[in-house]
Write a protein that holds these residues in place. Structure first.
Motif, mmCIF file in Angstrom:
data_model
loop_
_atom_site.group_PDB
_atom_site.id
_atom_site.type_symbol
_atom_site.label_atom_id
_atom_site.label_comp_id
_atom_site.label_asym_id
_atom_site.label_seq_id
_atom_site.Cartn_x
_atom_site.Cartn_y
_atom_site.Cartn_z
ATOM 1 N N PRO A 65 15.380 10.222 0.619
ATOM 2 C CA PRO A 65 15.930 8.920 0.213
ATOM 3 C C PRO A 65 14.924 7.776 0.393
ATOM 4 O O PRO A 65 14.036 7.841 1.242
ATOM 5 C CB PRO A 65 17.116 8.718 1.161
ATOM 6 C CG PRO A 65 17.438 10.072 1.692
ATOM 7 C CD PRO A 65 16.159 10.845 1.697
ATOM 8 N N SER A 66 15.082 6.755 -0.424
ATOM 9 C CA SER A 66 14.243 5.548 -0.327
ATOM 10 C C SER A 66 14.924 4.436 -1.098
ATOM 11 O O SER A 66 15.518 4.684 -2.150
ATOM 12 C CB SER A 66 12.873 5.810 -0.954
ATOM 13 O OG SER A 66 12.171 4.597 -1.176
ATOM 14 N N THR A 67 14.848 3.240 -0.575
ATOM 15 C CA THR A 67 15.244 2.067 -1.359
ATOM 16 C C THR A 67 14.007 1.288 -1.758
ATOM 17 O O THR A 67 13.690 1.138 -2.938
ATOM 18 C CB THR A 67 16.191 1.155 -0.545
ATOM 19 O OG1 THR A 67 17.391 1.879 -0.300
ATOM 20 C CG2 THR A 67 16.523 -0.121 -1.300
ATOM 21 N N ARG A 68 13.254 0.794 -0.743
ATOM 22 C CA ARG A 68 12.185 -0.172 -1.089
ATOM 23 C C ARG A 68 10.938 0.466 -1.676
ATOM 24 O O ARG A 68 10.366 -0.069 -2.633
ATOM 25 C CB ARG A 68 11.875 -1.094 0.105
ATOM 26 C CG ARG A 68 11.396 -0.449 1.335
ATOM 27 C CD ARG A 68 12.029 -1.012 2.574
ATOM 28 N NE ARG A 68 13.285 -0.335 2.804
ATOM 29 C CZ ARG A 68 14.392 -0.893 3.254
ATOM 30 N NH1 ARG A 68 14.402 -2.156 3.545
ATOM 31 N NH2 ARG A 68 15.474 -0.184 3.422
ATOM 32 N N THR A 69 10.495 1.617 -1.153
ATOM 33 C CA THR A 69 9.231 2.185 -1.643
ATOM 34 C C THR A 69 9.376 2.616 -3.105
ATOM 35 O O THR A 69 8.528 2.324 -3.945
ATOM 36 C CB THR A 69 8.807 3.378 -0.769
ATOM 37 O OG1 THR A 69 8.877 2.986 0.596
ATOM 38 C CG2 THR A 69 7.394 3.818 -1.098
ATOM 39 N N ARG A 118 7.257 11.233 -2.455
ATOM 40 C CA ARG A 118 7.822 11.196 -1.095
ATOM 41 C C ARG A 118 8.424 12.570 -0.825
ATOM 42 O O ARG A 118 9.126 13.119 -1.684
ATOM 43 C CB ARG A 118 8.885 10.116 -0.944
ATOM 44 C CG ARG A 118 9.618 10.249 0.395
ATOM 45 C CD ARG A 118 10.447 9.069 0.739
ATOM 46 N NE ARG A 118 9.630 7.924 1.079
ATOM 47 C CZ ARG A 118 10.110 6.796 1.609
ATOM 48 N NH1 ARG A 118 11.399 6.692 1.863
ATOM 49 N NH2 ARG A 118 9.323 5.793 1.888
ATOM 50 N N HIS A 146 2.237 7.142 5.684
ATOM 51 C CA HIS A 146 2.888 6.253 4.716
ATOM 52 C C HIS A 146 1.870 5.139 4.421
ATOM 53 O O HIS A 146 2.040 3.993 4.846
ATOM 54 C CB HIS A 146 4.184 5.708 5.310
ATOM 55 C CG HIS A 146 5.128 5.089 4.324
ATOM 56 N ND1 HIS A 146 4.775 4.764 3.023
ATOM 57 C CD2 HIS A 146 6.440 4.722 4.457
ATOM 58 C CE1 HIS A 146 5.816 4.232 2.405
ATOM 59 N NE2 HIS A 146 6.843 4.204 3.244
ATOM 60 N N GLN A 149 2.774 1.630 2.893
ATOM 61 C CA GLN A 149 3.480 0.765 3.845
ATOM 62 C C GLN A 149 2.467 0.103 4.776
ATOM 63 O O GLN A 149 2.537 -1.107 5.042
ATOM 64 C CB GLN A 149 4.492 1.590 4.654
ATOM 65 C CG GLN A 149 5.239 0.789 5.716
ATOM 66 C CD GLN A 149 6.214 -0.234 5.145
ATOM 67 O OE1 GLN A 149 6.957 0.081 4.225
ATOM 68 N NE2 GLN A 149 6.210 -1.453 5.674
ATOM 69 N N PRO A 283 9.343 -1.976 8.958
ATOM 70 C CA PRO A 283 9.158 -1.389 7.618
ATOM 71 C C PRO A 283 10.463 -1.204 6.865
ATOM 72 O O PRO A 283 10.451 -1.042 5.636
ATOM 73 C CB PRO A 283 8.503 -0.037 7.927
ATOM 74 C CG PRO A 283 8.925 0.286 9.332
ATOM 75 C CD PRO A 283 9.059 -1.041 10.039
ATOM 76 N N GLY A 284 11.590 -1.217 7.604
ATOM 77 C CA GLY A 284 12.866 -0.936 6.972
ATOM 78 C C GLY A 284 13.004 0.551 6.689
ATOM 79 O O GLY A 284 11.993 1.247 6.624
ATOM 80 N N PRO A 285 14.233 1.066 6.525
ATOM 81 C CA PRO A 285 15.485 0.346 6.715
ATOM 82 C C PRO A 285 15.742 0.045 8.195
ATOM 83 O O PRO A 285 15.236 0.747 9.063
ATOM 84 C CB PRO A 285 16.530 1.315 6.156
ATOM 85 C CG PRO A 285 15.897 2.666 6.240
ATOM 86 C CD PRO A 285 14.434 2.483 6.117
#
Ligand code: CP
Length: 334
Positions: A65-69, A118, A146, A149, A283-285
């Motif tokens: 899973p990833s949102t921002r990258t 990823r 990463h 990031q 870095p989030g989340p």
């Protein structure tokens, strides 16, 4: 927009992949940061688009899973006019058992120029880079690396302080399982920061830093470990909180989340001993209330949203660096 890349950098061999920051020199990191600064101009335009990568195809292959990258790479590619294909575990033939190698090979056979990967298994991007012709960018592999990031973190620090050298950068939390910490160790030490790793002994074993290197002049020689968060934060210029990677931890690292939070949560009170201009990064989340207090995460010292914005500029700079048609004689406009 100023054209990215210094003359010295244009003379250097062209980079094919971004797998970690261990093979980046200080000069190349600096060059990526200045390219990103040039690219950030696109973000200020009414129409956020440049024709730089028109005709190029990019695939994002996110097996975790990833949102921002993921969205950052896709947005960066679209802003540079590349075509983008997006593959995840859900809805792709990996659900039917197809290997990551065969998925990547299939994308390459469609003429994809660059694959952003990823993967939960450390080393997967390195494997793909070895056996495929397409460029590979590591968007996070297991606990290993990463690099994009770390580059956006370096860019954010450099934008705020105008330098990275000699800054005290404290990375707090789950160092053991953090790919962000590992890539930042390479990037920050190459750029001359004083890095302090802070966390419980179970998440930074005493020999952690020693095990990362074997040479006397290795950049990690300058890294220190401090298990007390109050001592670590004293005089800090940057406090980077890390998410507990509970999905990677086997049982037994922590007595309880409550106890961890009491000992290592970055709070306003703890930040009183930091440099008054200190930045708080993540870095989030975020697990608000576990590794970072909500008041800090959304407070005046926080640059967490700047990190996300800067990620777009860094990723545009990297896509440009790897696949812009500068050597083919095709003219590139910005
Ligand atoms: N920082 C980071 O990698 O976030 P995502 O997991 O949302 O991509």
């Amino acid at each position: 927009m100023k054209k990215p890349n210094s003359p010295q950098e244009q003379a250097a061999p062209k980079r094919c992949h971004v797998l970690d920051l261990d093979d980046f020199s200080e000069g190349e990191i600096q060059s990526v940061l200045s390219d990103a600064s040039a690219m950030s101009e696109i973000l200020d335009r009414d129409i956020k688009k440049a024709p730089t990568l028109r005709g190029k195809s990019i695939a994002t292959m996110f097996m975790e899973p990833s949102t921002r990258t993921r969205s950052s790479f896709e947005q960066a590619a679209k802003m540079l006019s590349a075509d983008v294909i997006s593959i995840g575990v859900s809805g792709s033939s990996s659900e039917k058992g197809e290997s990551t190698y065969n998925t990547a090979l299939t994308l390459q056979a469609m003429g994809i120029d660059l694959i952003v990967v990823r993967h939960p298994l450390s080393g997967t991007p390195n494997f793909l880079a070895k056996y495929l012709n397409a460029s590979i960018i590591n968007a996070g592999d297991g606990s290993h690396a990463h690099p994009t990031q770390a580059l956006l973190d370096l860019y954010t620090i450099n934008s705020k302080f105008g330098r990275i050298r000699d800054l005290r950068v404290v990375i707090v939390g789950d160092i053991l399982y953090s790919r962000v910490a590992r890539s930042n160790l390479w990037g920050l030490t190459k750029m001359g920061a004083q890095v302090v790793l802070c966390g419980p002994r179970t998440l930074i074993p005493d020999d952690f830093v020693a095990n990362q290197h074997c040479l006397d002049n290795h950049p990690f020689k300058t890294v220190t470990v401090e298990h007390s968060i109050d001592r670590a934060i004293e005089g800090a210029d940057v406090v980077m909180a890390l998410r507990l990677q509970l999905e990677r931890q086997s049982a037994g690292h922590l007595p309880s989340l409550k106890e961890y939070s009491q000992m290592y949560c970055v709070t306003s009170e703890r930040l009183l001993v930091a440099n008054p201009d200190a930045l708080v990064m993540h870095p989030g989340p975020l697990n608000e209330g576990v590794e970072i207090d909500p008041e800090v995460a959304h407070g005046t010292k926080s640059v967490i949203e700047d990190q996300v914005t800067n990620g777009l500029a860094i990723r545009m700079a990297l896509l440009y660096r790897l696949i812009a048609p500068t050597e083919s004689g095709v003219s590139v406009s910005f």
